[in-house]
Design an enzyme around this catalytic site. Structure first.
Site, short mmCIF file in Angstrom:
data_model
loop_
_atom_site.label_atom_id
_atom_site.label_comp_id
_atom_site.label_asym_id
_atom_site.label_seq_id
_atom_site.Cartn_x
_atom_site.Cartn_y
_atom_site.Cartn_z
N LYS A 1 20.99 74.86 -48.17
CA LYS A 1 22.19 74.23 -48.27
C LYS A 1 22.76 73.77 -49.77
O LYS A 1 24.10 73.90 -49.80
CB LYS A 1 21.86 72.76 -47.38
CG LYS A 1 21.35 72.84 -45.94
CD LYS A 1 21.33 71.65 -45.39
CE LYS A 1 22.80 71.18 -44.91
NZ LYS A 1 23.62 72.03 -43.87
N GLU B 1 17.40 68.66 -47.90
CA GLU B 1 16.39 69.74 -47.96
C GLU B 1 15.37 69.62 -49.19
O GLU B 1 14.72 70.78 -49.49
CB GLU B 1 17.01 70.97 -47.84
CG GLU B 1 17.55 71.24 -46.38
CD GLU B 1 18.24 72.51 -46.28
OE1 GLU B 1 18.24 73.23 -45.10
OE2 GLU B 1 18.43 73.34 -47.24
N ASP C 1 27.89 73.90 -44.58
CA ASP C 1 28.02 74.06 -46.15
C ASP C 1 29.01 74.58 -46.81
O ASP C 1 29.51 73.84 -47.82
CB ASP C 1 26.69 74.87 -46.51
CG ASP C 1 25.41 74.41 -45.86
OD1 ASP C 1 25.36 73.02 -45.92
OD2 ASP C 1 24.53 75.24 -45.73
#
EC number: 2.7.1.15
Length: 323
Positions: free
Chosen positions: A42, A142, A261
């Site tokens: 991401k 993440e 994204d």
């Protein structure tokens, strides 16, 4: 004048992608296409999306000392991003995302964090000059939550605007929520953030409309909220003002991987350029919708020229998605 329109702090993964007619149910085996390997994660996706649009962008992330790590660094350079903040180490392999994409263009993703889990608050402290040089700092989840918190606080202390997408969704500390401008969520992420905070305490059911979701999210403390609505585009909410719906162009979706994204990277860039939030979201919706018309994540991201040629605003499509 900032050296960077956008600093992205987050993950960098190798995406291992297989196409299937239908994603498998529990215990089911299905046959898929040949394996394709793409740059992803991401954080890396957002940086690449912004850089392809022309943003002065850099990425603070960790990769392993391996072929996937070298591929990710080259992909950032190819997109036009600065790689000053891309840290390489031997203690963990580069992160990997295992992705299945079905015939409708929808995907399921499992992420092995690898080096992403080793991005620390100490790395953030060492990268303070990058924060001081950036107009906007974009974050996702993440990487370790303590690193996200350190990055948000460092960004705020450096005068940068904080854009945060809580994906994969997890509870956020109040001091981090209070810095988000905007907090960017889809329906699933909104549901997770509101768990236990809605009336009755279960959080299993969101309030009745996206406008109500946004209002409930604003009560958690962010300075503004953007809710992505799939084919319907996005919604913008700020305290004390009416929510604004931004429609999506009508498109035929090929692959939704990384579309969210692309949206967030474009949003961060336009905010870094000085656009107002609604105008930035209008542009980001067009970028995210364009991305779903091509296969892959970073490979699908358009240039500013392509967005200009595509033109058009408004209209929706059941097959166009932003997730």
């Amino acid at each position: 004048m900032h050296d960077y329109d956008l600093l992205v702090v987050g993950s960098a993964n190798a995406d291992l992608v297989v196409g299937v007619d239908q994603r498998p149910a529990a215990g089911e085996t299905v046959l898929g296409s040949d394996l394709a390997i793409h740059p992803g994660g991401k954080g890396a996706n957002q940086a690449a999306a912004a850089a392809r649009l022309g943003a002065r962008t850099t990425l603070l992330a960790r990769v392993g000392d391996d072929a996937y790590g070298r591929m990710l660094g080259q992909a950032q350079r190819d997109a036009g991003a600065d790689t000053t903040g891309l840290l390489e180490g031997k203690d963990a392999p580069t992160g990997v995302a295992l992705i299945t994409v079905d015939s409708a263009g929808d995907n399921s993703i499992v992420v092995s964090q690898g080096a992403n889990a080793r991005l620390t608050p100490q790395d953030v402290a060492a990268a303070r000059p990058l924060f001081q040089a950036a107009a906007v700092v974009s974050l996702q989840l993440e990487i370790p939550l303590e690193t996200v918190a350190a990055a948000a606080l460092t960004a705020a202390g450096s005068g940068a605007r904080v854009v945060l997408n809580p994906s994969p969704p997890a509870p956020l500390p109040d001091d981090v929520l209070g810095l988000c401008d905007p907090l960017v969520v889809n329906e699933h992420e909104a549901r997770r953030l509101l768990e236990g905070r809605t009336e009755g305490g279960s959080g299993n059911d969101l309030p009745g409309t996206p406008e109500a979701w946004a209002e409930a999210l604003l009560e958690l403390g962010p300075r503004s909220v953007v809710v992505t609505l799939g084919a319907a585009g996005a919604l913008v909410a700020t305290p004390g003002t009416a929510t604004v719906r931004v429609p999506s162009p009508a498109v035929e979706a090929v692959d939704t991987t990384g579309a969210g994204d692309a949206f967030t990277g474009a949003l961060g860039w336009r905010l870094g350029r000085g656009d107002g939030l609604v105008d930035a979201v209008r542009y980001a919706v067009r970028v995210g919708s364009f991305a779903v018309t091509r296969a892959g994540a970073q490979e699908s991201y358009p240039s500013a020229e392509e967005i200009e040629k595509a033109g058009g605003t408004g209209g929706t499509s059941e097959k166009g998605t932003l997730t």
